[in-house]
Design an enzyme around this catalytic site. Structure first.
Site, PDB file in Angstrom:
ATOM      1  N   GLY A 120       0.812  -1.219   0.000  1.00  0.00           N
ATOM      2  CA  GLY A 120       0.000   0.000   0.000  1.00  0.00           C
ATOM      3  C   GLY A 120       0.840   1.262   0.000  1.00  0.00           C
ATOM      4  O   GLY A 120       0.367   2.332   0.383  1.00  0.00           O
ATOM      5  N   SER A 122       2.617   2.136  -2.860  1.00  0.00           N
ATOM      6  CA  SER A 122       2.791   2.424  -4.286  1.00  0.00           C
ATOM      7  C   SER A 122       4.162   2.088  -4.845  1.00  0.00           C
ATOM      8  O   SER A 122       4.869   2.947  -5.395  1.00  0.00           O
ATOM      9  CB  SER A 122       2.436   3.881  -4.595  1.00  0.00           C
ATOM     10  N   SER A 123       4.506   0.829  -4.734  1.00  0.00           N
ATOM     11  CA  SER A 123       5.720   0.349  -5.396  1.00  0.00           C
ATOM     12  C   SER A 123       5.582   0.525  -6.905  1.00  0.00           C
ATOM     13  O   SER A 123       6.564   0.756  -7.603  1.00  0.00           O
ATOM     14  CB  SER A 123       5.953  -1.125  -5.052  1.00  0.00           C
ATOM     15  N   GLU A 156      -0.349   2.578 -16.349  1.00  0.00           N
ATOM     16  CA  GLU A 156      -0.914   1.617 -15.386  1.00  0.00           C
ATOM     17  C   GLU A 156      -2.366   1.279 -15.722  1.00  0.00           C
ATOM     18  O   GLU A 156      -2.786   0.128 -15.640  1.00  0.00           O
ATOM     19  CB  GLU A 156      -0.788   2.185 -13.965  1.00  0.00           C
ATOM     20  N   ASP A 168      -0.736   8.652  -6.803  1.00  0.00           N
ATOM     21  CA  ASP A 168       0.576   8.043  -6.572  1.00  0.00           C
ATOM     22  C   ASP A 168       1.618   8.562  -7.557  1.00  0.00           C
ATOM     23  O   ASP A 168       2.756   8.858  -7.193  1.00  0.00           O
ATOM     24  CB  ASP A 168       0.479   6.519  -6.700  1.00  0.00           C
ATOM     25  N   TYR A 217     -10.415  -3.470  -6.105  1.00  0.00           N
ATOM     26  CA  TYR A 217     -10.172  -2.028  -6.287  1.00  0.00           C
ATOM     27  C   TYR A 217     -10.984  -1.499  -7.474  1.00  0.00           C
ATOM     28  O   TYR A 217     -11.695  -0.494  -7.363  1.00  0.00           O
ATOM     29  CB  TYR A 217      -8.675  -1.778  -6.501  1.00  0.00           C
TER      30      TYR A 217
END
Ligand code: GLA
Length: 365
Positions: A120, A122-123, A156, A168, A217
């Site tokens: 959580g 944001s890699s 993404e 992010d 999500y």
């Protein structure tokens, strides 16, 4: 995951000489969860944890990437396709840049990172921004920091398939350690708000992993879109009359209540930060957690247990689930005197209760 075709850039025994070096930090969101894809407000800050990319352009279209943590991989620039592995993120970068008319060719790269994946923090944005920054420099691309964030988000959403918001990527691109980025995702207006001397942060990874490219999500996002449609507004940001929300089916009404109240909490959190008031900020953290758990339905029993354990620690003023939810990490506002060792009893109590392994990400010492 498919078997990777190479494990290191360059022929065996040949040294890899990187031409550019770029990095991007992970983030923790302090307030404004699931508001960004509803044109709302967010308040993330950068963590010391980061992803680094060393990269050298090639004369052909082969892209070869080595990484200790992720393994290696290779693809052809111009023939990118998603295969559902971490390499998708690299293919997403070149595919999206090229779709925008930028001239990108092949490269050799090495990726290293101390950002936990699925925690959580944001890699994914850290990886995308580090890669995009390296590609921008290596191929002299004319693209500013905000456009770079938008490119990462499109990469993404359109390539990897996670319908994430812009929080992010924006904080990874224009954020700063030691300051929160107060961002209006409707028009990308923003301000850096320094974290004052009374504000300490604790962050503990629950060890429960999430993945956003899949189910829950995207489902929450779809529910918000359904609710906006039913209320006749373009986005949930436009909802100002909560009495109309009662007419929605109960689950959708709860989603809307969370988003409306969470936007309000971002404004209040900004005021608390400006006043350097850890007590008020902590109360907002607690309220945000309750709203995520009860109304937005993105917490889990493990996350709730971790939060409760942390709430028992002396000097912790409030705690909440941070990030996309369904696992991940709990962030707490605490007195700056709180040290890692002070969190140990809570960490161990959580591990006993949940059977999961927790990792303290903040404080660093
Ligand atoms: C993930 C997404 C963000 C945001 C958060 C929830 O981190 O990447 O865009 O929606 O979840 O606030």
């Amino acid at each position: 995951m498919p078997p990777w075709r190479v494990t290191a850039p360059g022929a065996p025994g040949v040294a890899f000489v990187p031409m550019v070096h770029a990095e991007a930090h992970a983030r923790v969101n302090l307030m404004g969860e699931h508001t960004d894809y509803n044109a709302g407000l967010v308040l993330p800050t950068l963590l010391p944890h980061r992803t680094s990319v060393e990269l050298t352009p090639r004369d052909d279209d082969r892209a070869r990437i080595a990484s200790e943590g992720f393994g290696g991989g290779e693809f052809v620039v111009g023939e990118e396709r998603a295969v559902h592995g971490w390499l998708d993120y690299a293919e997403a970068c070149t595919a999206t840049l090229r779709a925008d008319g930028h001239e990108v060719r092949g490269f050799d790269a090495r990726v290293s990172s101390d950002v936990p994946v699925g925690a959580g923090v944001s890699s994914s944005a850290a990886l995308l921004l580090a890669l995009l920054r390296a590609l921008r420099e290596a191929f002299a691309l004319a693209i500013d920091d905000v456009s770079l964030a938008l490119t990462a988000q499109r990469a993404e959403v359109e390539f990897v398939g996670a319908r994430v918001g812009i929080m992010d990527q924006m904080v990874a691109s224009v954020g700063r350690e030691g300051a929160a980025l107060f961002l209006d995702t409707a028009d990308l207006r923003r301000e850096l708000i320094p974290l004052g001397p009374s504000i300490g942060l604790a962050l503990v990874d629950s060890g429960v992993r999430h993945a956003h490219a899949g189910g829950s999500y995207n489902e929450r996002r779809a529910e918000c879109e359904m609710a906006a449609k039913a209320l006749g507004v373009p986005t949930l940001r436009e909802v100002d009359d909560l009495t109309r929300v009662d007419a929605l089916e109960p689950a959708l009404a709860k989603r809307v209540r969370h988003v409306v109240a969470e936007n309000e909490r971002v404004l209040e959190a900004v005021n608390a930060l400006r006043a350097d008031d850890a007590g008020s900020l902590g109360a907002l953290f607690d309220a945000s957690h309750a709203s995520q758990r009860d109304d937005f339905d993105v917490s889990t029993p493990e996350i709730d247990a971790l939060r409760e354990a942390l709430r028992e620690v002396d000097g912790i003023r409030g705690a909440r689930l941070t990030g996309g939810g369904f696992g991940g990490a709990v962030v707490a506002v605490c007195d700056p005197v709180v040290r890692r060792r002070d969190l140990e009893p809570a960490r161990r109590a959580y591990e006993r209760r949940s059977g999961r392994e927790a990792t303290v990400l903040l404080p660093v010492r």
